[in-house]
Design a protein around this motif. Structure first.
Motif, mmCIF file in Angstrom:
data_model
loop_
_atom_site.group_PDB
_atom_site.id
_atom_site.type_symbol
_atom_site.label_atom_id
_atom_site.label_comp_id
_atom_site.label_asym_id
_atom_site.label_seq_id
_atom_site.Cartn_x
_atom_site.Cartn_y
_atom_site.Cartn_z
ATOM 1 N N PRO A 47 0.825 -1.211 0.000
ATOM 2 C CA PRO A 47 0.000 0.000 0.000
ATOM 3 C C PRO A 47 0.856 1.256 0.000
ATOM 4 O O PRO A 47 1.954 1.279 0.552
ATOM 5 C CB PRO A 47 -0.810 -0.117 1.293
ATOM 6 N N ILE A 48 0.352 2.267 -0.650
ATOM 7 C CA ILE A 48 1.062 3.544 -0.688
ATOM 8 C C ILE A 48 0.463 4.476 0.365
ATOM 9 O O ILE A 48 -0.714 4.385 0.689
ATOM 10 C CB ILE A 48 1.008 4.186 -2.082
ATOM 11 N N PRO A 49 1.258 5.361 0.928
ATOM 12 C CA PRO A 49 0.739 6.254 1.971
ATOM 13 C C PRO A 49 -0.214 7.296 1.386
ATOM 14 O O PRO A 49 -0.110 7.676 0.221
ATOM 15 C CB PRO A 49 2.008 6.914 2.520
ATOM 16 N N HIS A 50 -1.123 7.735 2.216
ATOM 17 C CA HIS A 50 -1.993 8.835 1.811
ATOM 18 C C HIS A 50 -1.166 10.120 1.734
ATOM 19 O O HIS A 50 -0.133 10.248 2.388
ATOM 20 C CB HIS A 50 -3.142 9.003 2.803
ATOM 21 N N ASN A 52 0.166 13.764 2.423
ATOM 22 C CA ASN A 52 0.283 14.489 3.689
ATOM 23 C C ASN A 52 0.477 15.973 3.441
ATOM 24 O O ASN A 52 0.409 16.441 2.295
ATOM 25 C CB ASN A 52 1.430 13.912 4.525
ATOM 26 N N HIS A 55 3.368 16.884 1.032
ATOM 27 C CA HIS A 55 2.980 16.669 -0.365
ATOM 28 C C HIS A 55 2.125 17.838 -0.860
ATOM 29 O O HIS A 55 2.367 18.392 -1.941
ATOM 30 C CB HIS A 55 2.195 15.357 -0.483
ATOM 31 N N SER A 77 4.609 10.404 -5.779
ATOM 32 C CA SER A 77 3.592 10.908 -6.700
ATOM 33 C C SER A 77 4.127 10.976 -8.122
ATOM 34 O O SER A 77 3.463 10.545 -9.078
ATOM 35 C CB SER A 77 3.111 12.287 -6.249
ATOM 36 N N SER A 103 -9.807 2.342 0.303
ATOM 37 C CA SER A 103 -8.922 3.466 0.631
ATOM 38 C C SER A 103 -7.583 3.386 -0.091
ATOM 39 O O SER A 103 -6.975 4.413 -0.403
ATOM 40 C CB SER A 103 -8.700 3.540 2.143
ATOM 41 N N VAL A 104 -7.104 2.169 -0.389
ATOM 42 C CA VAL A 104 -5.811 2.064 -1.080
ATOM 43 C C VAL A 104 -5.894 2.640 -2.495
ATOM 44 O O VAL A 104 -4.936 3.251 -2.985
ATOM 45 C CB VAL A 104 -5.307 0.607 -1.123
ATOM 46 N N ALA A 107 -5.966 6.407 -2.231
ATOM 47 C CA ALA A 107 -4.621 6.952 -2.012
ATOM 48 C C ALA A 107 -3.875 7.080 -3.333
ATOM 49 O O ALA A 107 -3.210 8.097 -3.589
ATOM 50 C CB ALA A 107 -3.851 6.059 -1.042
ATOM 51 N N TRP A 108 -3.973 6.056 -4.190
ATOM 52 C CA TRP A 108 -3.320 6.119 -5.512
ATOM 53 C C TRP A 108 -3.882 7.279 -6.322
ATOM 54 O O TRP A 108 -3.130 8.046 -6.941
ATOM 55 C CB TRP A 108 -3.526 4.798 -6.243
ATOM 56 N N HIS A 111 -2.552 10.649 -5.361
ATOM 57 C CA HIS A 111 -1.178 10.894 -5.807
ATOM 58 C C HIS A 111 -1.108 11.230 -7.298
ATOM 59 O O HIS A 111 -0.241 12.007 -7.711
ATOM 60 C CB HIS A 111 -0.297 9.675 -5.521
#
Length: 207
Positions: A47-50, A52, A55, A77, A103-104, A107-108, A111
């Motif tokens: 999973p990639i982070p949300h 922040n 960013h 990103s 949610s994953v 998140a993508w 980005h």
């Protein structure tokens, strides 16, 4: 060259309806399309982070004015956007979670849908900068939502249609695996119907 970007979203490491079906479909695409290269972005196992605050603040600055730390904040990103830009065919395999995307996948999306990079802000509205990609979205759901009366609402289809359009992707086809939690016969029927759909797609591509 036909590059395929395959995005896997199910949290199930085994037994994912959308993931298993999508793997079969991607294999079919690889046979139907010449000179292919498949890139897998597995959002469930990696999973990639949300996004922040770093960013967000960095993305609001012109590239020439970003510090080294701000450039680093946008590195993931930039990588995800480059993957999308390089692909010719996008395949997204996702379950429907609480009537929408997991949610994953969100998140993508956060980005790759980025002002001043993949979308241009104009007085007339947003203009997508990615360009169109042939896109197939395989969606599994516990209940059915395309037939009336629907057993559950569907906010996933309109959301993905609109958010991909925002970056310039309009050639979108949805493939549904519905009522997967209503017994083995219902699941078997859903897979058979989805396979008929994908067989039609692959036959057109092969011609």
């Amino acid at each position: 060259m036909n590059n395929i970007l395959y995005i896997q979203c199910s949290p199930k490491t085994a037994g994912s309806h959308s993931g298993q079906f999508a793997q079969e479909f991607v294999k079919g695409l690889s046979k139907a399309l010449p000179a292919k290269n498949v890139v897998l972005r597995d959002l469930s196992n990696a999973p990639i982070p949300h996004v922040n605050s770093q960013h967000t603040l960095a993305s609001e600055k012109p590239e020439s004015m970003r510090t080294a730390a701000e450039q680093e904040a946008l590195q993931l990103s930039d990588t995800l956007i480059a993957e999308l830009e390089a692909t010719d065919v996008l395949v997204i395999a996702t379950p429907m979670h609480n009537y929408t995307v997991p949610s994953v996948l969100k998140a993508w999306i956060d980005h790759v849908v980025r002002a001043h990079r993949t979308i241009k802000l104009t007085p007339q509205g947003k203009v997508g900068l990615i360009g169109d990609k042939r896109t197939y979205i395989i969606v599994s759901s516990g209940g059915h939502h395309t037939r009336q009366p629907a057993w559950q609402p569907d906010f996933l289809t309109p959301y993905l249609t609109e958010i991909l359009r925002t970056v310039g992707i309009t050639s979108i086809e949805f493939i549904y695996l519905e009522a997967m939690n209503h017994g083995p016969e219902a699941a078997k029927y859903a897979v058979a119907q989805a396979r008929l759909h994908t067989d039609e797609i692959l036959a057109k591509l092969a011609n």
